[in-house]
Write a protein that holds these residues in place. Structure first.
Motif: not given
Length: 211
Positions: A54-55, A67-71, A95-108, A144-152
């Motif tokens: 996926a990464f 396009a912005q691609v999120n895994v 990851l450190p440079n991302l915000e916690c998208p609380v609003s995205a999960v609150s919809r459910s 998350r550790s694998l995500a850091e390797e891809w820096q995505g």
């Protein structure tokens, strides 16, 4: 996206090996600017491979398009005893440079489980409930550790309940383009539980991965 992956790794047979369920027929619409790739992750070797693929696809897509691609990784703790944990939790470990998208999960209307809430909650839970939460936290941390390797861009979900139901909920919530499974065949039990009427394409891992 699979054509780009084939080109990147020098294969020409990934599409027929990986597509377990094609994309459902949808009305034509403008191409989305954000692509969400969901991975069913359980720290097994095959699910780790699915996350890696996926990464890789996300990386190739970002290089070729604007396009912005999120895994996103989803780990579901099967709730066999409804008296232990009856709520379904969803939380993010960006990851450190991302915000916690609380609003995205609150919809459910699902409560957000942050690290501070996790620590506070476990202080008042019985040990038999804390243990699976701690194990799940380690599994999400591995993803998350694998995500850091891809820096995505990366987001993780921890859920409790039926695996098939919770995967479908996340796919619908995040408007996912693809669900990745760590299996090689439509005969796998997890694919069978998802059914053919699924809201997005489902990809497995290729047989050639063992070569």
């Amino acid at each position: 996206m699979l054509v780009r992956l084939q080109s990147a790794i020098g294969r020409d047979d990934l599409i027929e090996q990986m597509v377990l369920l094609p994309e459902p027929q949808k009305p034509l619409s403008p191409e989305a600017q954000t692509v969400n790739l969901i991975v069913a992750y359980d720290t097994s070797t095959n699910s780790h491979t699915a996350l890696d693929l996926a990464f890789c696809i996300a990386h190739q897509t970002r290089l070729a398009t604007n396009a912005q691609v999120n895994v996103q990784a989803v780990y579901v703790v099967e709730n066999h005893d409804r008296n232990q944990v009856t709520d379904v939790f969803s939380f993010t470990k960006p990851l450190p440079n991302l915000e916690c998208p609380v609003s995205a999960v609150s919809r459910s209307e699902i409560p957000v489980l942050t690290q501070s809430k996790f620590r506070g909650m476990t202080q008042c839970l019985p040990e038999k409930t804390i243990a699976p939460l701690q194990a799940a936290d380690k599994i999400i941390w591995q993803a998350r550790s694998l995500a850091e390797e891809w820096q995505g861009s990366f987001k993780s979900h921890l859920r409790f309940g039926c695996v098939a139901i919770e995967l479908k909920k996340v796919v619908e919530l995040e408007a996912a383009s693809i669900l990745f499974l760590g299996c090689k065949s439509v005969n796998h039990s997890i694919f069978q539980t998802l059914g053919s009427n699924f809201p997005c394409a489902i990809l497995g891992i290729p047989n050639c991965i063992d070569e």
